[in-house]
Design a protein around this motif. Structure first.
Motif, PDB file in Angstrom:
ATOM      1  N   THR A  50      13.270  42.556  59.088  1.00  0.00           N
ATOM      2  CA  THR A  50      14.360  42.507  60.070  1.00  0.00           C
ATOM      3  C   THR A  50      14.189  41.319  61.009  1.00  0.00           C
ATOM      4  N   VAL A  51      12.971  41.114  61.472  1.00  0.00           N
ATOM      5  CA  VAL A  51      12.694  39.959  62.330  1.00  0.00           C
ATOM      6  C   VAL A  51      12.928  38.656  61.568  1.00  0.00           C
ATOM      7  N   GLY A  52      12.533  38.640  60.289  1.00  0.00           N
ATOM      8  CA  GLY A  52      12.766  37.446  59.477  1.00  0.00           C
ATOM      9  C   GLY A  52      14.235  37.105  59.347  1.00  0.00           C
ATOM     10  N   GLY A  53      15.097  38.121  59.395  1.00  0.00           N
ATOM     11  CA  GLY A  53      16.528  37.870  59.327  1.00  0.00           C
ATOM     12  C   GLY A  53      17.083  37.184  60.553  1.00  0.00           C
ATOM     13  N   LEU A  54      16.323  37.125  61.636  1.00  0.00           N
ATOM     14  CA  LEU A  54      16.759  36.454  62.857  1.00  0.00           C
ATOM     15  C   LEU A  54      16.224  35.026  62.966  1.00  0.00           C
ATOM     16  N   LEU A  55      15.200  34.718  62.191  1.00  0.00           N
ATOM     17  CA  LEU A  55      14.506  33.441  62.346  1.00  0.00           C
ATOM     18  C   LEU A  55      15.374  32.202  62.105  1.00  0.00           C
ATOM     19  N   PRO A  56      16.262  32.174  61.095  1.00  0.00           N
ATOM     20  CA  PRO A  56      17.010  30.935  60.846  1.00  0.00           C
ATOM     21  C   PRO A  56      17.850  30.444  62.020  1.00  0.00           C
ATOM     22  N   ASP A  57      18.358  31.363  62.839  1.00  0.00           N
ATOM     23  CA  ASP A  57      19.217  30.962  63.949  1.00  0.00           C
ATOM     24  C   ASP A  57      18.448  30.633  65.218  1.00  0.00           C
ATOM     25  N   LEU A  58      17.140  30.464  65.112  1.00  0.00           N
ATOM     26  CA  LEU A  58      16.378  30.005  66.268  1.00  0.00           C
ATOM     27  C   LEU A  58      16.698  28.554  66.607  1.00  0.00           C
ATOM     28  N   ASP A  59      17.415  27.864  65.703  1.00  0.00           N
ATOM     29  CA  ASP A  59      17.791  26.478  65.979  1.00  0.00           C
ATOM     30  C   ASP A  59      19.078  26.375  66.789  1.00  0.00           C
ATOM     31  N   SER A  60      19.638  27.504  67.188  1.00  0.00           N
ATOM     32  CA  SER A  60      20.862  27.508  67.973  1.00  0.00           C
ATOM     33  C   SER A  60      20.514  27.727  69.442  1.00  0.00           C
ATOM     34  N   ASP A  61      20.896  26.767  70.286  1.00  0.00           N
ATOM     35  CA  ASP A  61      20.528  26.823  71.702  1.00  0.00           C
ATOM     36  C   ASP A  61      21.044  28.074  72.404  1.00  0.00           C
ATOM     37  N   MET A 125      16.909  21.757  59.063  1.00  0.00           N
ATOM     38  CA  MET A 125      15.873  22.163  58.125  1.00  0.00           C
ATOM     39  C   MET A 125      15.201  23.489  58.516  1.00  0.00           C
ATOM     40  N   SER A 126      15.336  23.898  59.774  1.00  0.00           N
ATOM     41  CA  SER A 126      14.820  25.212  60.150  1.00  0.00           C
ATOM     42  C   SER A 126      15.690  26.325  59.592  1.00  0.00           C
ATOM     43  N   HIS A 127      16.782  25.954  58.958  1.00  0.00           N
ATOM     44  CA  HIS A 127      17.743  26.891  58.368  1.00  0.00           C
ATOM     45  C   HIS A 127      17.792  26.624  56.860  1.00  0.00           C
ATOM     46  N   SER A 128      16.617  26.620  56.204  1.00  0.00           N
ATOM     47  CA  SER A 128      16.533  26.212  54.803  1.00  0.00           C
ATOM     48  C   SER A 128      15.510  27.058  54.053  1.00  0.00           C
ATOM     49  N   VAL A 129      15.478  26.889  52.741  1.00  0.00           N
ATOM     50  CA  VAL A 129      14.513  27.613  51.904  1.00  0.00           C
ATOM     51  C   VAL A 129      13.070  27.209  52.225  1.00  0.00           C
ATOM     52  N   PRO A 130      12.760  25.897  52.384  1.00  0.00           N
ATOM     53  CA  PRO A 130      11.384  25.543  52.768  1.00  0.00           C
ATOM     54  C   PRO A 130      10.954  26.176  54.083  1.00  0.00           C
ATOM     55  N   GLY A 161      13.567  38.681  54.547  1.00  0.00           N
ATOM     56  CA  GLY A 161      14.501  38.739  55.660  1.00  0.00           C
ATOM     57  C   GLY A 161      15.126  37.393  55.964  1.00  0.00           C
ATOM     58  N   PHE A 162      14.325  36.327  55.899  1.00  0.00           N
ATOM     59  CA  PHE A 162      14.823  34.977  56.153  1.00  0.00           C
ATOM     60  C   PHE A 162      15.886  34.593  55.119  1.00  0.00           C
ATOM     61  N   LEU A 163      15.583  34.836  53.842  1.00  0.00           N
ATOM     62  CA  LEU A 163      16.532  34.483  52.789  1.00  0.00           C
ATOM     63  C   LEU A 163      17.798  35.322  52.857  1.00  0.00           C
ATOM     64  N   SER A 164      17.681  36.566  53.346  1.00  0.00           N
ATOM     65  CA  SER A 164      18.879  37.394  53.496  1.00  0.00           C
ATOM     66  C   SER A 164      19.859  36.763  54.479  1.00  0.00           C
ATOM     67  N   HIS A 165      19.325  36.140  55.515  1.00  0.00           N
ATOM     68  CA  HIS A 165      20.164  35.445  56.492  1.00  0.00           C
ATOM     69  C   HIS A 165      20.897  34.278  55.839  1.00  0.00           C
ATOM     70  N   LEU A 166      20.166  33.488  55.062  1.00  0.00           N
ATOM     71  CA  LEU A 166      20.779  32.325  54.392  1.00  0.00           C
ATOM     72  C   LEU A 166      21.842  32.763  53.393  1.00  0.00           C
ATOM     73  N   ALA A 188      23.348  26.383  54.396  1.00  0.00           N
ATOM     74  CA  ALA A 188      22.344  27.399  54.727  1.00  0.00           C
ATOM     75  C   ALA A 188      21.259  27.472  53.662  1.00  0.00           C
ATOM     76  N   LEU A 189      21.641  27.782  52.445  1.00  0.00           N
ATOM     77  CA  LEU A 189      20.687  27.942  51.355  1.00  0.00           C
ATOM     78  C   LEU A 189      20.424  26.576  50.729  1.00  0.00           C
ATOM     79  N   LYS A 190      19.588  25.783  51.396  1.00  0.00           N
ATOM     80  CA  LYS A 190      19.371  24.396  50.973  1.00  0.00           C
ATOM     81  C   LYS A 190      17.884  24.070  50.965  1.00  0.00           C
TER      82      LYS A 190
END
Length: 245
Positions: A50-61, A125-130, A161-166, A188-190
């Motif tokens: 669940t926490v991993g599903g929030l990680l990609p949007d940490l790049d949004s101010d 890139m914080s919103h990517s597969v790597p 969780g991270f990939l679910s977000h993407l 997103a999925l890049k």
């Protein structure tokens, strides 16, 4: 996703939390049924997904994820520092425990948020597969357990969780009714971004963490199976006498 005739380019906060938590529970259930993972470890894995599903949007101010997750991460970091000091062979006074936890919380809660807002751009890139693999490696290295399989379980939960977000962001970029694709599709999925320097830094970090994971990786990774939690405090004479009283 379509809302009032408009194409929404990404899932909202509730959708990401709901989807990631659903996959986390399914992941924990599968681990319990297939591999005999104890429910306590499974519940933590579901939480990390669940926490991993929030990680990609940490790049949004201005994202709710950035404000809320930095506080949650600050609490977790403070608890981890407290535990590390408590496990050290040197006896440390309570006051040092307390100040170490407070300073850690403040640095992560406020310093991390300001650093991320300055160094990252939304859908970078914080919103990517790597980036998903980076967070998985960080979890594997940092999870406080001696069991290799347990650390792999938690790392895979974060990656899931991270990939679910993407995946949800990509799905919301497609308008199946209007048979068109939003311009945000593919962002997103890049595996790379328009910024060559950001892409290079991401893969350098991934390579360094990958080397660290390989360093910890045992020769026989599947030996021993998943551990069972040990509740030593239940076996102490003091606790036993307290319960009997």
């Amino acid at each position: 996703m379509i809302k009032e005739g408009r194409v929404v380019a990404m899932g909202n906060f509730r959708q990401h939390v709901g989807f990631a938590s659903f996959l986390g529970v399914l992941y924990a259930w599968g681990g319990a049924v297939v591999m005999g993972v104890h429910w306590m470890y499974g519940s933590v894995a579901a939480l990390l997904a669940t926490v991993g599903g929030l990680l990609p949007d940490l790049d949004s101010d201005s994202s709710i994820q950035l404000r809320g997750f930095s506080g949650l991460l600050g609490i977790l970091a403070a608890v981890a520092v407290w535990q590390d000091i408590d496990d050290s062979p040197v006896e440390v006074p309570f006051e040092l425990h307390l100040w170490s936890a407070i300073v850690t919380y403040v640095l992560v809660r406020h310093g991390l948020r300001r650093t991320l807002s300055r160094l990252t751009v939304h859908r970078g890139m914080s919103h990517s597969v790597p980036a998903a693999l980076i967070w998985g490696a960080v979890t594997y290295i940092g999870y406080p357990a001696e069991s290799h399989l347990l650390r792999v379980l938690m790392a895979c939960a974060v990656i899931l969780g991270f990939l679910s977000h993407l995946l949800l962001d990509e799905w919301c970029s497609v308008d199946l009714v209007g048979r068109r694709v939003n311009k945000a599709f593919g962002t997103a999925l890049k595996f790379s971004s328009k910024s060559a320097s950001a892409t290079l830094v991401t893969y350098v970090i991934l390579a360094m963490l990958g080397w660290w994971v390989v360093h910890f990786w045992p020769a026989d990774p599947f030996s021993g199976g998943f551990p069972k939690p040990e509740f030593h405090w239940l076996e102490t004479p003091e606790t036993h006498s307290l319960h009997t009283w």
